[in-house]
Design an enzyme around this catalytic site. Structure first.
Site, short mmCIF file in Angstrom:
data_model
loop_
_atom_site.label_atom_id
_atom_site.label_comp_id
_atom_site.label_asym_id
_atom_site.label_seq_id
_atom_site.Cartn_x
_atom_site.Cartn_y
_atom_site.Cartn_z
CG HIS A 73 -42.86 -22.23 -12.52
ND1 HIS A 73 -43.03 -20.72 -12.30
CD2 HIS A 73 -41.78 -21.58 -14.12
CE1 HIS A 73 -42.00 -19.72 -12.68
NE2 HIS A 73 -41.36 -20.37 -13.65
CG HIS A 84 -45.43 -18.98 -15.71
ND1 HIS A 84 -44.09 -20.11 -15.50
CD2 HIS A 84 -44.58 -18.36 -16.55
CE1 HIS A 84 -43.29 -20.30 -16.16
NE2 HIS A 84 -43.23 -18.71 -16.97
CD GLN A 125 -37.57 -15.35 -26.00
OE1 GLN A 125 -38.83 -15.05 -26.26
NE2 GLN A 125 -37.26 -15.60 -24.19
CD GLN A 132 -38.79 -11.30 -20.80
OE1 GLN A 132 -38.37 -11.58 -21.88
NE2 GLN A 132 -39.29 -11.58 -19.69
CB SER A 180 -36.53 -20.43 -12.98
OG SER A 180 -36.24 -20.86 -13.95
CB SER A 181 -39.01 -23.34 -17.34
OG SER A 181 -40.16 -22.07 -16.65
O1 PAF Z 1 -40.15 -14.44 -20.24
C1 PAF Z 1 -40.82 -15.32 -20.95
O2 PAF Z 1 -40.79 -16.78 -20.99
C2 PAF Z 1 -40.19 -15.18 -23.01
O3 PAF Z 1 -39.14 -14.25 -22.82
C3 PAF Z 1 -41.53 -14.06 -23.54
C4 PAF Z 1 -41.77 -12.79 -22.43
C5 PAF Z 1 -43.21 -15.25 -22.70
C6 PAF Z 1 -41.27 -13.72 -24.19
O4 PAF Z 1 -40.38 -15.02 -24.95
#
Ligand code: PAF
Length: 273
Positions: free
Chosen positions: A31, A34, A58, A151, A183-184
């Site tokens: 989106h 990004h 994750q 993060q 956000s996705s």
């Molecule tokens: O923020 C994200 O989309 C993910 O956590 C990342 C940094 C690409 C790692 O998979």
């Protein structure tokens, strides 16, 4: 734009170019947030590489992994429009040819708070994939969105401890006109849910401007509840350690952090002040 699928192809391509590399790691379903990371990467004049990899390590919840939107064709179109140089799309086998050993990054308890406590193993999964991607891509600079504030703090530790040559750029959250952080996951909200989700940013703003945080946090949680939003955590924290910060302290960088559910979709947001 070149699309590459293996670390070998990527290494060959990068060797043939003598430009510095600016890297934007993503899980796709791209989106405007990004694309803003990509634009910032481009502004440095470097060769831009964007990865799209939905990292199973994750996701602590298998259902969340299944439901994560996968829109590679559209992602590729958007990246071409904005002018990325390389789209890197590794497979799970390419990323994890064998079971990963612990990342060994010392997080000083960061992984046990907030996101870490509700998503056990999440940050170790993020560290695993980024450690591999940084080795494969060898970037000069990497770009992360502030929406995933915790993060960002975790990635900072990874870079300090294992990749001291990499510069990290944190890009402010891109928001819809309503204030909702892009956000996705927003794609899974109904039109009514999208309107109600805007209450999150309104309440974060109110808390950040309040004098008595405890009271403001209570009011905020109630108001979110009245909008159908179930809070998982809502707190004022100090940066970079993200320890809870009960009283206003001058001279400290703070953030109000939120995670919760609306229409079964997990949303997070924050506001630094
Ligand atoms: O923020 C994200 O989309 C993910 O956590 C990342 C940094 C690409 C790692 O998979």
């Amino acid at each position: 734009m070149k699309t590459l699928f293996s670390a070998r192809q990527l290494a060959d391509f990068c060797q043939a170019s003598d430009r510095e590399i600016a890297f934007v790691p993503t899980m796709g379903a791209l989106h405007e947030g990004h694309l803003e990371l990509l634009r910032q990467a481009q502004s440095s004049g470097a060769l831009t590489i964007v990865s799209v990899f939905v990292n199973p390590l994750q996701f602590n919840n298998p259902e969340d992994l299944d439901k994560y939107p996968r829109t590679l064709e559209r992602d590729s179109e958007l990246l071409t429009q904005v002018g990325a140089d390389v789209l890197f799309v590794p497979s799970v086998g390419e990323m994890y040819p064998e079971a990963p050993a612990p990342s060994g990054v010392e997080l000083g308890g960061l992984d046990t708070r907030w996101e870490g406590s509700f998503r056990p193993g999440h940050f170790e999964g993020v560290l695993q994939v980024l450690d591999r991607l940084f080795h494969m891509v060898s970037p000069k600079r990497v770009y992360f969105g502030q929406k995933d504030l915790q993060q960002c703090m975790v990635v900072r530790k990874l870079i300090e401890q294992k990749f001291s040559g990499i510069e990290m750029v944190t890009v402010p959250t891109v928001r819809a006109e309503s204030g909702l952080a892009l956000s996705s996951r927003n794609a899974r909200l109904s039109p009514d849910g999208l309107l109600r989700a805007a209450e999150i940013h309104r309440q974060l703003k109110r808390v950040s401007q309040a004098l008595a945080w405890d009271l403001a946090l209570q009011d905020a949680e109630e108001s979110l509840f009245n909008h159908g939003i179930e809070t998982e955590y809502l707190a004022v924290v100090e940066l970079p350690d993200m320890l809870s910060c009960p009283k206003a302290q001058t001279g400290h960088e703070c953030a109000v952090v939120f995670a919760g559910y609306l229409e079964g979709v997990r949303l997070i947001d924050n506001l630094c002040f």
